[in-house]
Design an enzyme around this catalytic site. Sequence first.
Site, PDB file in Angstrom:
ATOM      1  N   LYS A 161      32.120  35.739  45.190  1.00 18.86           N
ATOM      2  CA  LYS A 161      32.631  34.508  44.692  1.00 18.86           C
ATOM      3  C   LYS A 161      31.621  33.437  45.343  1.00 18.86           C
ATOM      4  O   LYS A 161      31.349  32.440  44.400  1.00 18.86           O
ATOM      5  CB  LYS A 161      33.958  34.352  45.525  1.00 18.86           C
ATOM      6  CG  LYS A 161      35.056  35.255  45.173  1.00 18.86           C
ATOM      7  CD  LYS A 161      36.260  35.104  45.874  1.00 18.86           C
ATOM      8  CE  LYS A 161      36.407  35.459  47.214  1.00 18.86           C
ATOM      9  NZ  LYS A 161      35.862  36.783  47.506  1.00 18.86           N
ATOM     10  N   GLU A 187      34.994  29.642  55.857  1.00  9.72           N
ATOM     11  CA  GLU A 187      34.093  30.729  55.658  1.00  9.72           C
ATOM     12  C   GLU A 187      33.108  30.872  56.624  1.00  9.72           C
ATOM     13  O   GLU A 187      33.119  30.242  57.822  1.00  9.72           O
ATOM     14  CB  GLU A 187      33.661  30.518  54.225  1.00  9.72           C
ATOM     15  CG  GLU A 187      34.410  30.698  53.087  1.00  9.72           C
ATOM     16  CD  GLU A 187      34.928  31.964  52.848  1.00  9.72           C
ATOM     17  OE1 GLU A 187      34.054  32.972  52.205  1.00  9.72           O
ATOM     18  OE2 GLU A 187      36.043  32.449  52.814  1.00  9.72           O
ATOM     19  N   ARG A 188      31.956  31.682  56.384  1.00 11.03           N
ATOM     20  CA  ARG A 188      30.999  31.806  57.636  1.00 11.03           C
ATOM     21  C   ARG A 188      30.049  30.537  57.583  1.00 11.03           C
ATOM     22  O   ARG A 188      29.944  30.078  56.553  1.00 11.03           O
ATOM     23  CB  ARG A 188      30.233  33.112  57.265  1.00 11.03           C
ATOM     24  CG  ARG A 188      30.932  34.355  57.442  1.00 11.03           C
ATOM     25  CD  ARG A 188      29.946  35.443  56.692  1.00 11.03           C
ATOM     26  NE  ARG A 188      30.433  35.333  55.358  1.00 11.03           N
ATOM     27  CZ  ARG A 188      31.082  36.120  54.569  1.00 11.03           C
ATOM     28  NH1 ARG A 188      32.079  37.243  55.234  1.00 11.03           N
ATOM     29  NH2 ARG A 188      31.137  35.996  53.281  1.00 11.03           N
TER      30      ARG A 188
END
Length: 463
Positions: A161, A187-188
Amino acid sequence: MPRDNHAQPRRGDGTVIAIRGGVVDVRFSDPVPQIRELLYVDTIALEVSSLREEGVARCMALAPVKGLGLGMAVRATGAPIRVPVGDAVLGRMLNVFGAPIDRKPAPVSEDLRSIHHAPPLLEERVVRSSILETGIKAIDLLSPLERGGKTGLFGGAGVGKTVLITELINNTVHHHKGVSLFCGIGERSREAEELYREMGEAGVRDKTVMLFGQMNEAPGVRFLIGKTALTMAEFFRDDQHQDVLLLIDNIFRFVQAGAEVSGLMGRMPSRVGYQPTLATELAELEERIASTRKAAITSVQAVYVPADDFTDPAAAHIFSHLSGAVVLSRKRASEGLYPAIDPLASSSVMLTPSVVGQRHYDIARAVRRTLAEYEELRDIIAMLGIEELSAADRLTVARARRLERFLTQPFFTTGSFTGTAGKRVAIADTLDGCDAILNQTHFDRDEGDYYMIGGLADLEAVT
Ligand SMILES: Nc1ncnc2c1ncn2[C@@H]1O[C@H](COP(=O)(O)OP(=O)(O)OP(=O)(O)O)[C@@H](O)[C@H]1O
């Protein structure tokens, strides 16, 4: 504000009476703050989520609550979170408060806007029927993006993604006339840093805004960062009449943050443990992503699908807001067929003859039909071998396997680790390529030759 645990609250200010993870209860003497008002305990920001009995406000913390103690004084600001908007935020990497996280000075804007805003009225909305070409073969052919619409990139963990959304940025931001906004939710942080650098290298940073509320931040931040992004996008749309490309990675994390907050607020969980308010919370955000007569907001949202289960309530609710869905499949990823787009499950309301034209529509249908027939034949091939198929079926398999490979594509963003330079393919070349395969042109070529090429013209380069 200096830390002073023994400060006496002023009239109208409150005192912390309970702390449960990211949720804090504050008791106020008269007057009680408004819902969504921003409060501060020392430097820790809180947002009022609900008002409870006897002047108690239940609040969502917007920073780690370490250092918070019972009895601490709470300062009411009298206003919701307000963020800078307009040209001042372009080229910047900002947080939920519109404050810098790029080590540059704070953006100066005379206009500060509340992050809570109603969606545009129905009569102001418009639906356009034009396509945003991405140069990614499988998307442009089977799930064309609606300009001014919302497309989801659905997939389980690690199916590509983020890679796909980064490639979309790479391929569309340059060609996009307006402003681009990237909103990172849950997210990261490493990905945020990479994106910032890539935007700089691609020379598109000055017409891009990047907002991040990442994994390591409080659930309240991950819950609100989308609203900060929308506030900035709405300003570009409504006040500057500029088209906005809004990329969100990952909208599922917004729902997840809402679930975390809801649990801490003491609400009963609903289906699969999600918050009972899932649909309303999501609609509040999604309904603001709208195109009006002034300009369009086109949004692409990555959607994490827990345990690859597409019936998950979060995935299903998100799906209902979208005009197109690009579904990523683990099976394709495991076969190395990147981008791992599932051609049968991906869809778009744009794929009609009146929008994409009859030829495109017919080719897309023929590609789908061929791949669907191949899916059905797979079991027979696995059990009895391809020799047992009729000549017609064998031809279908040959076409399908070439199409599958032709719909793979080297990406610019993966070039550094795959060693293959990225390719942007015009939709005309994609259509010609698929048409040729469906009509068995160039069938002397090995099916492997179609793998990771751009248009069919690249076949000549394959020795
Ligand atoms: N188009 C591609 N070409 C080559 N490799 C790819 C491609 N897309 C994904 N991959 C591989 O899959 C890995 C995971 O991709 P990515 O980080 O985009 O997944 P994700 O779905 O965002 O995962 P998560 O849910 O964990 O965030 C990449 O590091 C890369 O090795």
